[in-house]
Motif scaffolding. Sequence first.
Motif, PDB file in Angstrom:
ATOM      1  N   ALA A 188     -17.428 -36.370   5.963  1.00 23.50           N
ATOM      2  CA  ALA A 188     -16.245 -35.786   6.606  1.00 23.50           C
ATOM      3  C   ALA A 188     -15.667 -36.711   7.668  1.00 23.50           C
ATOM      4  O   ALA A 188     -14.444 -36.906   7.744  1.00 23.50           O
ATOM      5  N   SER A 189     -16.525 -37.288   8.485  1.00 23.19           N
ATOM      6  CA  SER A 189     -16.037 -38.148   9.564  1.00 23.19           C
ATOM      7  C   SER A 189     -15.419 -39.428   9.015  1.00 23.19           C
ATOM      8  O   SER A 189     -14.386 -39.892   9.520  1.00 23.19           O
ATOM      9  N   VAL A 190     -16.009 -39.991   7.959  1.00 21.76           N
ATOM     10  CA  VAL A 190     -15.447 -41.201   7.344  1.00 21.76           C
ATOM     11  C   VAL A 190     -14.089 -40.889   6.729  1.00 21.76           C
ATOM     12  O   VAL A 190     -13.114 -41.626   6.924  1.00 21.76           O
ATOM     13  N   ASN A 191     -13.996 -39.789   5.979  1.00 22.93           N
ATOM     14  CA  ASN A 191     -12.731 -39.413   5.343  1.00 22.93           C
ATOM     15  C   ASN A 191     -11.642 -39.151   6.377  1.00 22.93           C
ATOM     16  O   ASN A 191     -10.483 -39.571   6.206  1.00 22.93           O
ATOM     17  N   ALA A 192     -12.016 -38.469   7.462  1.00 23.70           N
ATOM     18  CA  ALA A 192     -11.045 -38.162   8.512  1.00 23.70           C
ATOM     19  C   ALA A 192     -10.552 -39.447   9.177  1.00 23.70           C
ATOM     20  O   ALA A 192      -9.350 -39.600   9.437  1.00 23.70           O
ATOM     21  N   PHE A 193     -11.462 -40.362   9.435  1.00 22.72           N
ATOM     22  CA  PHE A 193     -11.085 -41.618  10.073  1.00 22.72           C
ATOM     23  C   PHE A 193     -10.165 -42.421   9.174  1.00 22.72           C
ATOM     24  O   PHE A 193      -9.156 -42.972   9.629  1.00 22.72           O
ATOM     25  N   MET A 194     -10.499 -42.507   7.883  1.00 22.98           N
ATOM     26  CA  MET A 194      -9.675 -43.283   6.948  1.00 22.98           C
ATOM     27  C   MET A 194      -8.294 -42.667   6.801  1.00 22.98           C
ATOM     28  O   MET A 194      -7.287 -43.371   6.701  1.00 22.98           O
ATOM     29  N   ALA A 195      -8.216 -41.330   6.787  1.00 20.25           N
ATOM     30  CA  ALA A 195      -6.922 -40.656   6.689  1.00 20.25           C
ATOM     31  C   ALA A 195      -6.074 -40.918   7.915  1.00 20.25           C
ATOM     32  O   ALA A 195      -4.866 -41.161   7.828  1.00 20.25           O
ATOM     33  N   GLU A 196      -6.719 -40.886   9.081  1.00 29.41           N
ATOM     34  CA  GLU A 196      -6.017 -41.150  10.334  1.00 29.41           C
ATOM     35  C   GLU A 196      -5.512 -42.582  10.390  1.00 29.41           C
ATOM     36  O   GLU A 196      -4.395 -42.858  10.812  1.00 29.41           O
ATOM     37  N   THR A 197      -6.350 -43.500   9.911  1.00 31.46           N
ATOM     38  CA  THR A 197      -5.974 -44.907   9.897  1.00 31.46           C
ATOM     39  C   THR A 197      -4.792 -45.154   8.967  1.00 31.46           C
ATOM     40  O   THR A 197      -3.885 -45.911   9.276  1.00 31.46           O
ATOM     41  N   ALA A 198      -4.805 -44.483   7.814  1.00 28.49           N
ATOM     42  CA  ALA A 198      -3.736 -44.668   6.823  1.00 28.49           C
ATOM     43  C   ALA A 198      -2.395 -44.150   7.326  1.00 28.49           C
ATOM     44  O   ALA A 198      -1.338 -44.688   6.982  1.00 28.49           O
ATOM     45  N   SER A 199      -2.437 -43.122   8.168  1.00 22.37           N
ATOM     46  CA  SER A 199      -1.202 -42.509   8.643  1.00 22.37           C
ATOM     47  C   SER A 199      -0.672 -43.136   9.920  1.00 22.37           C
ATOM     48  O   SER A 199       0.446 -42.849  10.356  1.00 22.37           O
ATOM     49  N   SER A 200      -1.471 -43.990  10.524  1.00 19.13           N
ATOM     50  CA  SER A 200      -1.059 -44.585  11.816  1.00 19.13           C
ATOM     51  C   SER A 200      -0.300 -45.886  11.605  1.00 19.13           C
ATOM     52  O   SER A 200      -0.290 -46.446  10.544  1.00 19.13           O
TER      53      SER A 200
END
Length: 200
Positions: A188-200
């Motif tokens: 969950a934490s990896v997926n959340a971080f990658m999603a945040e990175t992709a949207s930033s």
Amino acid sequence: MSEPEKTMTREAAWELLKTYNKDPFHLQHALTVEGVMRWFARDLGYGAEEDFWGIVGLLHDIDFEQYPDEHCIKAPELLKAGGAGEALIHAVCSHGYELTVEIKPEHPMEKVLYAADELTGLIWAVAIIRPSKSVQDMEVKSVKKKYKAANFAAGCSRPVIEKGTAMLGWELDTLIEKTILAMRSCEASVNAFMAETASS
């Protein structure tokens, strides 16, 4: 592990990784292996060294994106430039044992990295073809079925996984089960971080 390694913070390790790695796939793999190594540190009674195990996992492929033909050969130079100590460098490079270097995994942490690195890739490949796209509902038998199919995730070396399992003195099913649990702990934490990175 030895005292000097504590001088590299997790934040410094992440910045060092990003200096040489830009591909989201490689960053996600690094974060996954970091989380897996942290779980194994706790599970195997090395909780006091969890940060170090995690940083080794985070940086284990530091040279792979830019120097694929010098994997684990170029790493010492990059790690030293980033302030890494000898124990961290040895640990990172040992997962290339008998592949690109002759640095043998010695510490339990190094043996875990050697065994679990390739397996995380295979488990992830199994996960993304499942309806859930997740390891949360994955069982050992699902991985074993794909493990036996040589053409599935062919880049994930079964001989390396098996050699690492033998180094640890475990059965393959034990390594698979523990690695699934380890990946569940950080998914969950990896997926959340990658999603945040992709949207930033």
